[in-house]
Design a protein around this motif. Structure first.
Motif, short mmCIF file in Angstrom:
data_model
loop_
_atom_site.label_atom_id
_atom_site.label_comp_id
_atom_site.label_asym_id
_atom_site.label_seq_id
_atom_site.Cartn_x
_atom_site.Cartn_y
_atom_site.Cartn_z
N VAL A 1 0.84 -1.20 0.00
CA VAL A 1 0.00 0.00 0.00
C VAL A 1 0.88 1.25 0.00
N ASP A 2 0.60 2.16 -0.92
CA ASP A 2 1.24 3.47 -0.99
C ASP A 2 2.77 3.39 -0.93
N PRO A 3 3.39 2.80 -1.95
CA PRO A 3 4.85 2.62 -1.94
C PRO A 3 5.61 3.94 -2.13
N PHE A 4 6.32 4.33 -1.10
CA PHE A 4 7.17 5.53 -1.06
C PHE A 4 8.59 4.99 -0.87
N LEU A 5 9.36 4.89 -1.96
CA LEU A 5 10.54 4.04 -1.98
C LEU A 5 11.86 4.78 -2.18
N ILE B 1 -0.80 -4.04 -5.59
CA ILE B 1 -0.41 -2.76 -5.01
C ILE B 1 -1.61 -1.84 -5.00
N ILE B 2 -1.82 -1.16 -3.88
CA ILE B 2 -2.90 -0.19 -3.74
C ILE B 2 -2.29 1.19 -3.57
N VAL B 3 -2.70 2.13 -4.44
CA VAL B 3 -2.21 3.50 -4.37
C VAL B 3 -3.41 4.40 -4.07
N THR B 4 -3.45 4.97 -2.88
CA THR B 4 -4.62 5.75 -2.48
C THR B 4 -4.68 7.10 -3.17
N HIS C 1 0.27 11.69 -4.46
CA HIS C 1 1.27 12.56 -3.82
C HIS C 1 2.56 11.77 -3.65
N TYR C 2 3.69 12.45 -3.79
CA TYR C 2 4.95 11.70 -3.89
C TYR C 2 5.31 10.93 -2.63
N ASP C 3 4.74 11.29 -1.48
CA ASP C 3 5.05 10.51 -0.28
C ASP C 3 4.14 9.28 -0.16
N HIS C 4 3.38 9.00 -1.22
CA HIS C 4 2.58 7.78 -1.29
C HIS C 4 2.91 6.96 -2.54
N PHE C 5 3.38 7.63 -3.56
CA PHE C 5 3.81 6.93 -4.79
C PHE C 5 4.80 7.85 -5.48
N ASP C 6 6.07 7.50 -5.41
CA ASP C 6 7.11 8.41 -5.90
C ASP C 6 7.74 7.90 -7.19
N GLU C 7 8.69 8.66 -7.70
CA GLU C 7 9.34 8.30 -8.96
C GLU C 7 10.09 6.99 -8.84
N THR C 8 10.66 6.73 -7.66
CA THR C 8 11.36 5.46 -7.47
C THR C 8 10.41 4.29 -7.60
N ALA C 9 9.25 4.41 -6.97
CA ALA C 9 8.25 3.35 -7.09
C ALA C 9 7.85 3.16 -8.55
N LYS C 10 7.68 4.27 -9.25
CA LYS C 10 7.29 4.21 -10.66
C LYS C 10 8.34 3.47 -11.49
N LEU D 1 -8.66 22.07 0.44
CA LEU D 1 -9.04 20.81 -0.20
C LEU D 1 -8.88 20.82 -1.73
N PRO D 2 -9.32 21.88 -2.43
CA PRO D 2 -9.13 21.86 -3.89
C PRO D 2 -7.66 21.83 -4.30
N MET D 3 -6.79 22.34 -3.46
CA MET D 3 -5.36 22.38 -3.80
C MET D 3 -4.68 21.04 -3.59
N VAL D 4 -5.09 20.29 -2.58
CA VAL D 4 -4.41 19.02 -2.28
C VAL D 4 -5.01 17.84 -3.05
N GLY D 5 -6.23 18.00 -3.56
CA GLY D 5 -6.79 16.96 -4.41
C GLY D 5 -7.52 15.87 -3.66
N VAL D 6 -8.04 14.93 -4.44
CA VAL D 6 -8.88 13.87 -3.89
C VAL D 6 -8.03 12.68 -3.45
N VAL D 7 -8.57 11.94 -2.49
CA VAL D 7 -7.89 10.78 -1.92
C VAL D 7 -8.93 9.70 -1.65
N CYS D 8 -8.45 8.52 -1.28
CA CYS D 8 -9.38 7.48 -0.86
C CYS D 8 -8.73 6.62 0.21
#
Length: 253
Positions: free
Chosen positions: A22-26, A64-67, A70-79, A134-141
């Protein structure tokens, strides 16, 4: 089930015989720019290294679940390093398009009726802050895991406490709840995820559930430490109801 905190909001969840990441920040420690935070603006992220090797982390991962992205939940390294054929679950079509552009081949949007290998995965609501930000940070789940042989697990994701979180708890009656509890804040706009009072509200809404607080002390915009949260839990007399894991620590439920 087994729930292991890796770092920040990155979890390994072993549930009904399947392994979820879940939310790989690698990224390696200190290789990403700081968020524009109230303090610690000179500290590059992540603030701490991964507690295990990448090979150990991805070994045997079924999905893998990506909520959110944002980069602290799915970053370029994970990608870059995650296998492109692994099953990916995301919150909406916009995130699915981004992951497909990155080369991931099996991307599915979570719904209230998603199923994976006999495990029900229910997309849940969340608000990544309150009010004008809220509009600036975007939607999440978030996501609820259900299976006849397991307790119900609710991974709330990057959300503050509000009425829809209470509704998710009332609807699904989770026995285990993972909250993102570092009370992260930018230079303005207030809390973006749960602080100690939010966590207490979760406990009051689900007094018999075991709560696990993660997303702490790994990115520069945290404002609630593990020590402060533990002291608060002690004051409220709920230390046995809320777990505050160190990076790499795991629990079996």
């Amino acid at each position: 089930m087994k729930v292991r905190l890796i770092r920040n909001a990155t979890l390994v969840v072993e549930y009904a015989g399947k392994k979820f990441l879940v939310d790989p920040f690698l990224a390696e420690k200190g290789t990403l720019p700081p968020f524009p935070a109230l303090t610690k603006n000179e500290q590059y992220n992540p603030l701490v290294p991964l507690p295990i090797s990448f090979d150990d982390l991805i070994k045997g991962v079924d999905a893998i679940i990506v909520t959110h992205l944002h980069y602290d939940h799915f970053d370029e390294t994970a990608k870059e390093v995650l296998p492109k054929n692994v099953k990916m679950f995301v919150q909406n079509e916009e995130d699915a398009i981004e992951l497909k552009k990155a080369g991931f081949l099996d991307v599915e949007v979570l719904t209230e009726g998603t199923s994976f290998e006999g495990i029900q995965l229910v997309k849940t609501k969340g608000e990544h802050g309150r009010g004008e930000i809220l509009p600036m940070v975007g939607v999440v789940c978030g996501v609820v895991f259900k299976h006849p042989d397991e307790k119900t697990l609710y991974v709330a994701g990057d959300t503050v406490w509000y009425e829809d979180v209470q509704e998710e708890i009332e609807t699904h009656q989770p026995e285990i709840i993972v909250v993102n509890g570092g009370d992260v804040q930018l230079t303005e706009g207030g809390s973006l995820i749960m602080g100690k009072d939010d966590i207490y509200e979760v406990h009051k809404a689900a007094p018999n559930a075991m709560i696990v607080s993660v997303h702490m002390e790994a990115v520069n915009h945290w404002t609630l430490s593990r020590a402060e949260l533990k002291s608060f839990l002690n004051e409220k007399g709920i230390t046995s109801n809320v777990l505050v894991p160190d990076d790499g620590e795991s629990y079996i439920f």
